[in-house]
Write an enzyme that holds these catalytic residues in place. Sequence first.
Site, PDB file in Angstrom:
ATOM      1  N   ASP A  33       0.822  -1.211   0.000  1.00  0.00           N
ATOM      2  CA  ASP A  33       0.000   0.000   0.000  1.00  0.00           C
ATOM      3  C   ASP A  33       0.862   1.271   0.000  1.00  0.00           C
ATOM      4  O   ASP A  33       0.436   2.329   0.464  1.00  0.00           O
ATOM      5  CB  ASP A  33      -0.937   0.013   1.219  1.00  0.00           C
ATOM      6  CG  ASP A  33      -0.187  -0.028   2.535  1.00  0.00           C
ATOM      7  OD1 ASP A  33       1.037  -0.246   2.516  1.00  0.00           O
ATOM      8  OD2 ASP A  33      -0.834   0.158   3.586  1.00  0.00           O
ATOM      9  N   HIS A 239      25.732   5.115 -18.047  1.00  0.00           N
ATOM     10  CA  HIS A 239      24.557   5.249 -17.188  1.00  0.00           C
ATOM     11  C   HIS A 239      24.684   4.403 -15.924  1.00  0.00           C
ATOM     12  O   HIS A 239      23.701   3.899 -15.393  1.00  0.00           O
ATOM     13  CB  HIS A 239      23.287   4.880 -17.959  1.00  0.00           C
ATOM     14  CG  HIS A 239      22.943   5.843 -19.054  1.00  0.00           C
ATOM     15  ND1 HIS A 239      22.128   5.522 -20.101  1.00  0.00           N
ATOM     16  CD2 HIS A 239      23.329   7.133 -19.254  1.00  0.00           C
ATOM     17  CE1 HIS A 239      22.015   6.563 -20.918  1.00  0.00           C
ATOM     18  NE2 HIS A 239      22.739   7.553 -20.413  1.00  0.00           N
ATOM     19  N   ASP A 256      27.689  12.442 -11.740  1.00  0.00           N
ATOM     20  CA  ASP A 256      26.705  13.098 -12.609  1.00  0.00           C
ATOM     21  C   ASP A 256      25.428  13.200 -11.791  1.00  0.00           C
ATOM     22  O   ASP A 256      24.751  12.189 -11.560  1.00  0.00           O
ATOM     23  CB  ASP A 256      26.510  12.257 -13.874  1.00  0.00           C
ATOM     24  CG  ASP A 256      25.618  12.929 -14.915  1.00  0.00           C
ATOM     25  OD1 ASP A 256      24.802  13.795 -14.534  1.00  0.00           O
ATOM     26  OD2 ASP A 256      25.702  12.560 -16.103  1.00  0.00           O
ATOM     27  N   ASP A 267      21.668  19.586 -14.054  1.00  0.00           N
ATOM     28  CA  ASP A 267      22.360  18.387 -14.545  1.00  0.00           C
ATOM     29  C   ASP A 267      23.838  18.739 -14.668  1.00  0.00           C
ATOM     30  O   ASP A 267      24.244  19.422 -15.607  1.00  0.00           O
ATOM     31  CB  ASP A 267      21.763  17.988 -15.900  1.00  0.00           C
ATOM     32  CG  ASP A 267      22.320  16.675 -16.433  1.00  0.00           C
ATOM     33  OD1 ASP A 267      23.140  16.050 -15.739  1.00  0.00           O
ATOM     34  OD2 ASP A 267      21.932  16.287 -17.554  1.00  0.00           O
ATOM     35  N   HIS A 350      28.921   9.623 -27.131  1.00  0.00           N
ATOM     36  CA  HIS A 350      27.628  10.285 -26.890  1.00  0.00           C
ATOM     37  C   HIS A 350      27.671  11.719 -27.413  1.00  0.00           C
ATOM     38  O   HIS A 350      28.716  12.240 -27.804  1.00  0.00           O
ATOM     39  CB  HIS A 350      27.251  10.247 -25.411  1.00  0.00           C
ATOM     40  CG  HIS A 350      28.220  10.929 -24.478  1.00  0.00           C
ATOM     41  ND1 HIS A 350      28.295  12.299 -24.347  1.00  0.00           N
ATOM     42  CD2 HIS A 350      29.132  10.411 -23.616  1.00  0.00           C
ATOM     43  CE1 HIS A 350      29.209  12.604 -23.448  1.00  0.00           C
ATOM     44  NE2 HIS A 350      29.749  11.478 -22.995  1.00  0.00           N
ATOM     45  N   HIS A 354      22.172  18.327 -24.304  1.00  0.00           N
ATOM     46  CA  HIS A 354      20.740  18.166 -24.539  1.00  0.00           C
ATOM     47  C   HIS A 354      20.018  19.354 -23.920  1.00  0.00           C
ATOM     48  O   HIS A 354      20.566  20.082 -23.086  1.00  0.00           O
ATOM     49  CB  HIS A 354      20.229  16.849 -23.936  1.00  0.00           C
ATOM     50  CG  HIS A 354      20.590  16.661 -22.482  1.00  0.00           C
ATOM     51  ND1 HIS A 354      19.891  17.263 -21.449  1.00  0.00           N
ATOM     52  CD2 HIS A 354      21.593  15.959 -21.884  1.00  0.00           C
ATOM     53  CE1 HIS A 354      20.441  16.926 -20.296  1.00  0.00           C
ATOM     54  NE2 HIS A 354      21.482  16.147 -20.523  1.00  0.00           N
ATOM     55  N   HIS A 361      16.111  15.672 -19.638  1.00  0.00           N
ATOM     56  CA  HIS A 361      16.249  15.685 -21.094  1.00  0.00           C
ATOM     57  C   HIS A 361      14.980  16.354 -21.598  1.00  0.00           C
ATOM     58  O   HIS A 361      13.969  15.698 -21.835  1.00  0.00           O
ATOM     59  CB  HIS A 361      16.414  14.271 -21.650  1.00  0.00           C
ATOM     60  CG  HIS A 361      17.780  13.712 -21.420  1.00  0.00           C
ATOM     61  ND1 HIS A 361      18.645  13.410 -22.439  1.00  0.00           N
ATOM     62  CD2 HIS A 361      18.462  13.426 -20.281  1.00  0.00           C
ATOM     63  CE1 HIS A 361      19.784  12.945 -21.950  1.00  0.00           C
ATOM     64  NE2 HIS A 361      19.693  12.947 -20.632  1.00  0.00           N
ATOM     65  N   GLU A 388      28.516  18.796 -22.313  1.00  0.00           N
ATOM     66  CA  GLU A 388      29.082  17.704 -21.522  1.00  0.00           C
ATOM     67  C   GLU A 388      29.969  16.759 -22.326  1.00  0.00           C
ATOM     68  O   GLU A 388      29.657  15.586 -22.504  1.00  0.00           O
ATOM     69  CB  GLU A 388      27.960  16.901 -20.860  1.00  0.00           C
ATOM     70  CG  GLU A 388      26.839  16.460 -21.804  1.00  0.00           C
ATOM     71  CD  GLU A 388      25.782  15.637 -21.100  1.00  0.00           C
ATOM     72  OE1 GLU A 388      26.139  14.608 -20.496  1.00  0.00           O
ATOM     73  OE2 GLU A 388      24.609  16.018 -21.157  1.00  0.00           O
ATOM     74  N   TYR A 392      36.283   8.129 -22.425  1.00  0.00           N
ATOM     75  CA  TYR A 392      36.100   6.884 -21.684  1.00  0.00           C
ATOM     76  C   TYR A 392      37.050   5.844 -22.276  1.00  0.00           C
ATOM     77  O   TYR A 392      36.883   5.421 -23.418  1.00  0.00           O
ATOM     78  CB  TYR A 392      34.645   6.407 -21.780  1.00  0.00           C
ATOM     79  CG  TYR A 392      33.674   7.540 -21.509  1.00  0.00           C
ATOM     80  CD1 TYR A 392      33.274   7.854 -20.213  1.00  0.00           C
ATOM     81  CD2 TYR A 392      33.199   8.333 -22.555  1.00  0.00           C
ATOM     82  CE1 TYR A 392      32.423   8.920 -19.970  1.00  0.00           C
ATOM     83  CE2 TYR A 392      32.342   9.396 -22.319  1.00  0.00           C
ATOM     84  CZ  TYR A 392      31.968   9.690 -21.031  1.00  0.00           C
ATOM     85  OH  TYR A 392      31.122  10.751 -20.796  1.00  0.00           O
ATOM     86  N   ARG A 409      34.036  13.034 -17.534  1.00  0.00           N
ATOM     87  CA  ARG A 409      33.025  13.882 -18.161  1.00  0.00           C
ATOM     88  C   ARG A 409      32.930  15.176 -17.373  1.00  0.00           C
ATOM     89  O   ARG A 409      33.016  15.165 -16.132  1.00  0.00           O
ATOM     90  CB  ARG A 409      31.661  13.175 -18.212  1.00  0.00           C
ATOM     91  CG  ARG A 409      30.599  13.963 -18.965  1.00  0.00           C
ATOM     92  CD  ARG A 409      29.388  13.094 -19.354  1.00  0.00           C
ATOM     93  NE  ARG A 409      28.659  12.541 -18.221  1.00  0.00           N
ATOM     94  CZ  ARG A 409      28.686  11.250 -17.876  1.00  0.00           C
ATOM     95  NH1 ARG A 409      29.432  10.389 -18.555  1.00  0.00           N
ATOM     96  NH2 ARG A 409      27.985  10.817 -16.845  1.00  0.00           N
ATOM     97  N   GLU A 411      30.353  18.480 -17.215  1.00  0.00           N
ATOM     98  CA  GLU A 411      29.043  18.917 -17.709  1.00  0.00           C
ATOM     99  C   GLU A 411      28.574  20.151 -16.949  1.00  0.00           C
ATOM    100  O   GLU A 411      28.612  20.178 -15.715  1.00  0.00           O
ATOM    101  CB  GLU A 411      28.026  17.804 -17.532  1.00  0.00           C
ATOM    102  CG  GLU A 411      26.612  18.158 -17.949  1.00  0.00           C
ATOM    103  CD  GLU A 411      25.641  17.016 -17.723  1.00  0.00           C
ATOM    104  OE1 GLU A 411      24.567  17.021 -18.357  1.00  0.00           O
ATOM    105  OE2 GLU A 411      25.940  16.122 -16.896  1.00  0.00           O
TER     106      GLU A 411
END
Length: 443
Positions: A33, A239, A256, A267, A350, A354, A361, A388, A392, A409, A411
């Site tokens: 619940d 991610h 991040d 972000d 990547h 964005h 996003h 960003e 890697y 990275r 950003e």
Amino acid sequence: MNFAARRARLCAQMQPGGVAIVPTAPTAARNSDTDYPYRHDSYFYYLTGFTEPDSVLALVAAGPAGPAQAVLFCRPKNLEREIWDGFRHGPDGARAAFGFDAAHPIEELDAEMVRLLTDAPAAYYALGHSAALDTQMRAWLSGVRALGRSGARAPAEAHDLLPLLDEMRLFKDDGEQALMLRAAAISAQAHERAMRATRAGMFEYQLEAELLHEFRSNGAQFPAYTPIVAAGANACVLHYNANNAQLRDGDLVLIDAGCEFDSYAADITRTYPVSGRFSAPQRQLYELVLAAQAAALAAVAPGRPYSDIHDAATGVLAQGMLDLGLLDKAHFGTAENAIAERAHQQFYMHGTGHWLGLDVHDTGAYRDGAAPGKPSRALAPGMVLTVEPGIYVRPGPGIPEQFWHTGIRIEDDVLVTPGGHRVLSDGAAKTVAGIEQLMRGAR
């Protein structure tokens, strides 16, 4: 923020007499619940400022039948339920507080929607985005058609509402910009708190706790997304969010993370050494990413194509990959050749940013038109985006071993201004000297 003005702008883009339907997000059960913490739908909030669940907005554009209307459907006032679940505005309270033309209990939604859609020329809603809403629309249209004997007609056209709202949301007004600046400032403080707290032997989740403490203690309601706290090789997983590994001396930590403040997201990514000092190879890669970000930021200005940001960062990164031996200089010769063969994507796979806003996003087209071949759209004042770049490096044949297991990275959140841009998140240290000085002072 003037939610009524936004509703008026949307109605002005609709057919005269057309009806738009915008539901908020449903609650979601976590287990038994217990529900997940509730978060309203961003489109609904953008037009209403209303944060209660079980709510729907109907907008009727001005037409032959009369002026424009904004009609809210929400939970009825219920003093007994308020003892358990907290305050409810109720229809009358919501109408007065949020400036709707009319408001009804949510239980009256079906009957009222049949009435509003009767003889409307067009219906506007998120076509195909919600099976539940699609089902409701079919039921409401069937209800209108059932009145056909009396001359009632269902809307002859259905339009996807989201492209209209996406374009509106892409440009942030002064109120939105102020909230995003606050979200970025809180998030920058959180990143510096994590830097100061970092010690070898800690776990990633302990740094995550430092972030969350700073978010909430400064009034942010939620993290804008699940924080990434990635030490060592984990930083090469874009991610990653397990956040359960132990920090080791000699590792870098990539964080991040950003908060959500009054529905608007920040972000930010920062990468720094567990020890407080970059090794020579770490410094080389870090300075390369920092230079790529500086080049990308220089491309953020009104009238510049959005794609210039990525192109600027990629050019710097590809040249650095050649110079550092990550890519074979004898084979590729130039950064342009390496990019043409997509060789850089082994280490940078990547995009460079964005849109940012109510969603991390955020909405808005990146091209002038839907087809892939259409040109990148021009930047304009009021847009907010992330910048960003990263690198890697995983182990592999021919890759210098001193760079293995390194993910970096950097950003920031950036507002396009009439004269160029403003970095909203510049409160978080990001130069090598700035990071090392900050961490040295905490030890």
